[in-house]
Design a protein around this motif. Structure first.
Motif, PDB file in Angstrom:
ATOM      1  N   VAL A  31       0.826  -1.659  -0.039  1.00 43.05           N
ATOM      2  CA  VAL A  31      -0.360  -0.063   0.018  1.00 43.05           C
ATOM      3  C   VAL A  31       0.669   0.404   0.072  1.00 43.05           C
ATOM      4  O   VAL A  31       2.041   1.576   0.916  1.00 43.05           O
ATOM      5  N   LEU A  32       0.936   1.930  -0.934  1.00 36.95           N
ATOM      6  CA  LEU A  32       1.852   3.042  -1.397  1.00 36.95           C
ATOM      7  C   LEU A  32       0.755   4.414  -0.906  1.00 36.95           C
ATOM      8  O   LEU A  32       0.139   4.381  -1.416  1.00 36.95           O
ATOM      9  N   GLU A  33       1.975   5.228  -0.366  1.00 34.90           N
ATOM     10  CA  GLU A  33       1.667   6.738  -0.704  1.00 34.90           C
ATOM     11  C   GLU A  33       2.044   6.502  -2.730  1.00 34.90           C
ATOM     12  O   GLU A  33       2.456   6.166  -3.220  1.00 34.90           O
ATOM     13  N   VAL A  47      -3.286   1.866  -3.616  1.00 28.26           N
ATOM     14  CA  VAL A  47      -2.466   3.430  -3.865  1.00 28.26           C
ATOM     15  C   VAL A  47      -3.021   3.273  -1.532  1.00 28.26           C
ATOM     16  O   VAL A  47      -4.351   2.666  -1.265  1.00 28.26           O
ATOM     17  N   GLU A  48      -2.731   4.491  -1.016  1.00 29.53           N
ATOM     18  CA  GLU A  48      -3.350   4.765  -0.157  1.00 29.53           C
ATOM     19  C   GLU A  48      -5.047   5.196   0.178  1.00 29.53           C
ATOM     20  O   GLU A  48      -5.563   6.086  -0.708  1.00 29.53           O
ATOM     21  N   GLY A  49      -5.606   4.114   0.409  1.00 29.97           N
ATOM     22  CA  GLY A  49      -7.065   4.378   0.236  1.00 29.97           C
ATOM     23  C   GLY A  49      -7.995   3.407  -0.347  1.00 29.97           C
ATOM     24  O   GLY A  49      -9.213   3.328  -0.279  1.00 29.97           O
ATOM     25  N   TYR A 100      -3.121   0.012   5.462  1.00 33.99           N
ATOM     26  CA  TYR A 100      -2.715  -1.131   4.679  1.00 33.99           C
ATOM     27  C   TYR A 100      -4.145  -2.153   5.909  1.00 33.99           C
ATOM     28  O   TYR A 100      -4.306  -3.227   5.792  1.00 33.99           O
ATOM     29  N   HIS A 101      -4.255  -1.729   7.390  1.00 32.10           N
ATOM     30  CA  HIS A 101      -5.532  -2.698   7.385  1.00 32.10           C
ATOM     31  C   HIS A 101      -6.757  -2.146   7.061  1.00 32.10           C
ATOM     32  O   HIS A 101      -7.714  -3.427   6.722  1.00 32.10           O
ATOM     33  N   SER A 102      -7.009  -0.933   6.581  1.00 30.91           N
ATOM     34  CA  SER A 102      -8.139  -0.607   5.928  1.00 30.91           C
ATOM     35  C   SER A 102      -8.230  -1.296   4.365  1.00 30.91           C
ATOM     36  O   SER A 102      -9.152  -1.913   3.566  1.00 30.91           O
ATOM     37  N   VAL A 154       3.360  -8.817   3.103  1.00 34.13           N
ATOM     38  CA  VAL A 154       3.142  -7.920   3.185  1.00 34.13           C
ATOM     39  C   VAL A 154       3.987  -6.566   3.732  1.00 34.13           C
ATOM     40  O   VAL A 154       4.189  -6.832   4.819  1.00 34.13           O
ATOM     41  N   GLY A 155       4.295  -6.404   2.827  1.00 37.85           N
ATOM     42  CA  GLY A 155       4.965  -4.386   3.028  1.00 37.85           C
ATOM     43  C   GLY A 155       5.041  -3.748   4.156  1.00 37.85           C
ATOM     44  O   GLY A 155       4.059  -3.563   5.187  1.00 37.85           O
ATOM     45  N   GLY A 156       5.749  -2.370   4.419  1.00 42.38           N
ATOM     46  CA  GLY A 156       5.348  -1.740   4.845  1.00 42.38           C
ATOM     47  C   GLY A 156       5.256  -0.178   4.750  1.00 42.38           C
ATOM     48  O   GLY A 156       4.724  -0.033   3.174  1.00 42.38           O
ATOM     49  N   GLY A 157       4.663   0.771   5.827  1.00 43.48           N
ATOM     50  CA  GLY A 157       3.918   1.723   5.375  1.00 43.48           C
ATOM     51  C   GLY A 157       3.118   2.421   6.274  1.00 43.48           C
ATOM     52  O   GLY A 157       3.050   2.236   7.234  1.00 43.48           O
TER      53      GLY A 157
END
Length: 251
Positions: free
Chosen positions: A50-52, A79-81, A105-107, A97-100
């Motif tokens: 999940v990327l900014e 992307v986020e959202g 990520y939860h959503s 499952v990566g970082g960010g």
């Protein structure tokens, strides 16, 4: 090999050192190879990121690390959202499952959380890196730097949340997880969450450090590897205002 027992869950506390990260990923890739069987010596790892919006390096960074660890990597990056669908984990011998941003990520897993639980329960290994480790818990600590308005840790570790926030996670491990423990000073957040009754138990993991756990096993016997430590936080059940026990483990 499929469905005999639950898959291992690897929880990595983050970190940027490529060699150290690859060493930790190698254990996960080896578990995925067993899951795939003799016909897949190079296991298929589905990497979910999940990327900014301005993140132009995470895909290449994680793809390279997993490839160096011996995986055949397919990246699903949103992307986020946005949210993942079932295709994100289709055909996986292992799920990365990566970082960010942890709340993002939860959503992102709202539509496939049950599917991921089913896959892990039937033998697919999972590796959560930083945010991916935090959301793996049944009671997931996804951020916050204050408890009842009192500062607990640095605001920069708050994941854009003020109050410590605990939500229903993926349910892959029975204990809560915090990450970047020594580096970001997040152990007090886990202690505060336990003392407030938001969680019963949790493990805070340093960067370049991994905890390997399988469902049904004693969490205290989970295998720790890497260059750092993990702090195991539990509620003592006593009558003191802050009934918490903290135990530091090293590899």
């Amino acid at each position: 090999m499929r469905g005999d027992q639950p898959g291992f869950v690897h929880l990595v506390g983050g970190g940027r050192g490529e060699a150290a990260v690859v060493d930790l990923l190698t254990r996960f890739v080896a578990d995925a190879a067993i899951r795939g069987g003799a016909a897949t010596p190079t296991p298929r790892i589905q990497a979910l990121l999940v990327l900014e919006e301005d993140d132009d390096e995470s895909v290449a960074r994680f793809h390279r690390a997993l490839t160096l660890a011996g995986a055949n990597v397919s990246v699903c990056a949103i992307v986020e959202g946005e949210v993942f669908d079932a295709a994100a984990v289709d055909g996986a011998d292992g799920i990365f499952v990566g970082g960010g941003l942890t709340p993002a990520y939860h959503s992102a897993f709202v539509e496939i959380a049950a599917l991921v639980r089913e896959l892990v329960a039937t033998g697919t290994p999972y590796l959560g890196f930083s945010a991916g480790a935090a959301i793996a818990a049944t009671r997931a600590v996804i951020g916050g730097h204050m408890l009842h308005g009192i500062a607990i840790c640095d605001e920069d570790a708050g994941e854009e949340l003020d109050e410590i926030t605990v939500v229903e996670g993926l349910g892959l491990v029975p204990f809560s997880v915090d990450v970047h423990a020594a580096q970001w000073g997040t152990v007090p957040r886990l202690i505060a969450a336990a003392s407030a009754g938001l969680i019963e138990a949790g493990i805070a993991i340093d960067e370049h450090t991994s905890l390997r756990y399988r469902s049904g096993e004693d969490a205290a016997r989970a295998t720790l590897a890497g260059h750092g430590a993990a702090w195991h936080v539990t509620r003592s059940g006593g009558d003191t205002p802050h009934p918490v026990i903290v135990h530091r483990r090293t590899g």
